[in-house]
Design a protein around this motif. Sequence first.
Motif, PDB file in Angstrom:
ATOM      1  N   ARG A 274      40.809  62.214  43.421  1.00  0.00           N
ATOM      2  CA  ARG A 274      41.863  63.449  43.187  1.00  0.00           C
ATOM      3  C   ARG A 274      43.204  62.327  42.716  1.00  0.00           C
ATOM      4  NH1 ARG A 274      40.691  68.848  46.299  1.00  0.00           N
ATOM      5  NH2 ARG A 274      39.054  69.545  45.062  1.00  0.00           N
ATOM      6  N   GLU A 275      43.379  61.730  43.777  1.00  0.00           N
ATOM      7  CA  GLU A 275      44.763  60.817  43.534  1.00  0.00           C
ATOM      8  C   GLU A 275      44.684  59.834  42.518  1.00  0.00           C
ATOM      9  OE1 GLU A 275      47.436  58.040  46.455  1.00  0.00           O
ATOM     10  OE2 GLU A 275      45.501  58.938  47.412  1.00  0.00           O
ATOM     11  N   THR A 276      43.502  58.949  42.572  1.00  0.00           N
ATOM     12  CA  THR A 276      43.414  58.003  41.522  1.00  0.00           C
ATOM     13  C   THR A 276      42.950  58.476  40.214  1.00  0.00           C
ATOM     14  OG1 THR A 276      42.368  56.475  43.389  1.00  0.00           O
ATOM     15  CG2 THR A 276      42.176  55.711  41.210  1.00  0.00           C
ATOM     16  N   PHE A 277      42.419  59.439  40.089  1.00  0.00           N
ATOM     17  CA  PHE A 277      41.782  59.614  38.784  1.00  0.00           C
ATOM     18  C   PHE A 277      42.428  61.168  38.406  1.00  0.00           C
ATOM     19  CE2 PHE A 277      38.196  56.974  40.271  1.00  0.00           C
ATOM     20  CZ  PHE A 277      38.640  55.683  39.649  1.00  0.00           C
ATOM     21  N   LYS A 278      43.434  61.193  38.294  1.00  0.00           N
ATOM     22  CA  LYS A 278      44.557  62.533  38.173  1.00  0.00           C
ATOM     23  C   LYS A 278      43.906  63.264  37.059  1.00  0.00           C
ATOM     24  CE  LYS A 278      48.361  60.827  40.477  1.00  0.00           C
ATOM     25  NZ  LYS A 278      48.182  61.384  41.724  1.00  0.00           N
ATOM     26  N   ASP A 279      43.324  62.829  35.802  1.00  0.00           N
ATOM     27  CA  ASP A 279      43.000  63.548  34.755  1.00  0.00           C
ATOM     28  C   ASP A 279      41.531  63.934  34.795  1.00  0.00           C
ATOM     29  OD1 ASP A 279      45.350  63.207  33.472  1.00  0.00           O
ATOM     30  OD2 ASP A 279      45.083  61.566  32.654  1.00  0.00           O
ATOM     31  N   MET A 280      40.699  63.495  35.961  1.00  0.00           N
ATOM     32  CA  MET A 280      39.474  63.690  35.855  1.00  0.00           C
ATOM     33  C   MET A 280      39.251  65.186  36.686  1.00  0.00           C
ATOM     34  SD  MET A 280      36.224  61.830  38.267  1.00  0.00           S
ATOM     35  CE  MET A 280      36.331  60.606  36.970  1.00  0.00           C
ATOM     36  N   GLU A 281      38.037  66.000  36.069  1.00  0.00           N
ATOM     37  CA  GLU A 281      37.821  67.130  36.484  1.00  0.00           C
ATOM     38  C   GLU A 281      36.473  67.314  37.029  1.00  0.00           C
ATOM     39  OE1 GLU A 281      37.690  71.930  34.768  1.00  0.00           O
ATOM     40  OE2 GLU A 281      37.850  70.319  33.301  1.00  0.00           O
ATOM     41  N   LEU A 282      36.154  67.131  38.294  1.00  0.00           N
ATOM     42  CA  LEU A 282      35.105  66.894  39.146  1.00  0.00           C
ATOM     43  C   LEU A 282      34.523  68.138  39.606  1.00  0.00           C
ATOM     44  CD1 LEU A 282      33.564  64.466  40.350  1.00  0.00           C
ATOM     45  CD2 LEU A 282      35.013  64.875  42.440  1.00  0.00           C
ATOM     46  N   PHE A 283      33.177  68.351  39.130  1.00  0.00           N
ATOM     47  CA  PHE A 283      32.206  69.342  39.552  1.00  0.00           C
ATOM     48  C   PHE A 283      31.248  68.611  40.463  1.00  0.00           C
ATOM     49  CE2 PHE A 283      34.036  70.358  35.492  1.00  0.00           C
ATOM     50  CZ  PHE A 283      34.462  71.947  35.517  1.00  0.00           C
ATOM     51  N   LEU A 284      31.036  69.378  41.712  1.00  0.00           N
ATOM     52  CA  LEU A 284      29.908  68.610  42.473  1.00  0.00           C
ATOM     53  C   LEU A 284      28.579  69.562  42.733  1.00  0.00           C
ATOM     54  CD1 LEU A 284      32.735  67.489  44.956  1.00  0.00           C
ATOM     55  CD2 LEU A 284      31.412  65.918  43.420  1.00  0.00           C
ATOM     56  N   TYR A 285      27.506  69.081  42.706  1.00  0.00           N
ATOM     57  CA  TYR A 285      26.372  69.725  42.997  1.00  0.00           C
ATOM     58  C   TYR A 285      25.575  69.007  44.365  1.00  0.00           C
ATOM     59  CZ  TYR A 285      27.803  70.969  38.485  1.00  0.00           C
ATOM     60  OH  TYR A 285      28.275  71.268  37.389  1.00  0.00           O
ATOM     61  N   GLU A 286      25.245  70.046  45.088  1.00  0.00           N
ATOM     62  CA  GLU A 286      24.404  69.523  46.376  1.00  0.00           C
ATOM     63  C   GLU A 286      22.987  70.029  46.201  1.00  0.00           C
ATOM     64  OE1 GLU A 286      24.246  70.307  51.261  1.00  0.00           O
ATOM     65  OE2 GLU A 286      25.935  70.131  50.347  1.00  0.00           O
ATOM     66  N   GLU A 287      21.970  69.214  45.912  1.00  0.00           N
ATOM     67  CA  GLU A 287      20.563  69.596  45.883  1.00  0.00           C
ATOM     68  C   GLU A 287      19.652  68.513  46.408  1.00  0.00           C
ATOM     69  OE1 GLU A 287      19.485  72.330  44.634  1.00  0.00           O
ATOM     70  OE2 GLU A 287      21.093  73.207  43.186  1.00  0.00           O
ATOM     71  N   GLN A 288      18.379  68.684  46.680  1.00  0.00           N
ATOM     72  CA  GLN A 288      17.557  67.783  46.978  1.00  0.00           C
ATOM     73  C   GLN A 288      17.211  66.841  45.968  1.00  0.00           C
ATOM     74  OE1 GLN A 288      13.959  69.447  48.670  1.00  0.00           O
ATOM     75  NE2 GLN A 288      15.129  70.434  50.555  1.00  0.00           N
TER      76      GLN A 288
END
Length: 296
Positions: free
Chosen positions: A114-128
């Motif tokens: 978040r600090e380094t790539f301020k213009d990135m919108e990060l979506f996270l997914y936790e799966e096997q």
Amino acid sequence: MNLRDLEYLLALQEVKHFRKAAEKCFVSQPTLSGQISKLEEELGLLLIERTSRKVIFTHAGDELAAQARKILMEVKAMKDMAKSFQAPMAGPLHMGLIPTVAPYLLPRIVPHIRETFKDMELFLYEEQTHVLLQRLDEGEIDCLVLAYLPEMERFGSIDLYHESLMLALPPQHPWNAREEVELGALKGEQLLMLEDGHCLRDQAMDYCFNAGASEDTSFKATSLETLRHMVAAGMGMTLLPELAVPSAKQSEGVVYRPFCPEQPTRLISMVYRQNSVRRPCFNELAALIQKHWSEA
């Protein structure tokens, strides 16, 4: 015919239910149903058998849905290519992680992302692993962070770090007096393991079986935290990855010991589609993870 119609068709094929497909596409059920009917009229084909109980795709429907998936992936690739030329580290990025990595790695790297790539919108997914690879294949996720396995050779990959596996013991175990435990000492022992579907289970079992140990089949855990609590309750021992191990050698009723003379390890990698145009973005993100993964 438009791209939205193809999205409706794929959503319906996935869930086999008009209401659920409409919810997935954020439209009303009549809208989705009407557009599917218009698509059938335009193509001159029956794509779906409609019954009161379920939705059944015809052979033509399945074939055209497969082609629609390819078309939408190509469109997404074009959009991603345009974004990569405009600003490689800007816009949405969809990243998947396995359950034995996500809870321990994300707190260390997300603040830096978040600090380094301020213009990135990060979506996270936790799966096997098998679910993540399928979603990567289908273009739903851009990249994965997981334990690398030989069957992933068809994907592009960037090595992030090697992670040691450590022995977790209950406090009353006689090996607690040792600073290190020889892997061969596991011969004849039984270890608690994760349930099927976790790649860490297969990797840990390989090390244990080679050392002459076996699995305690009386219990299979759904998560590393469940394994940890079972060890603390005196139910047995297990292997835990380095990032899941606290800095103290004993914590919350569990004693942690490294192996000797060699540590069992697993390779954590970033995996992406071989032809992805977002490789510059993955390179930057991987470099950040390599720098910060070991921070407490």
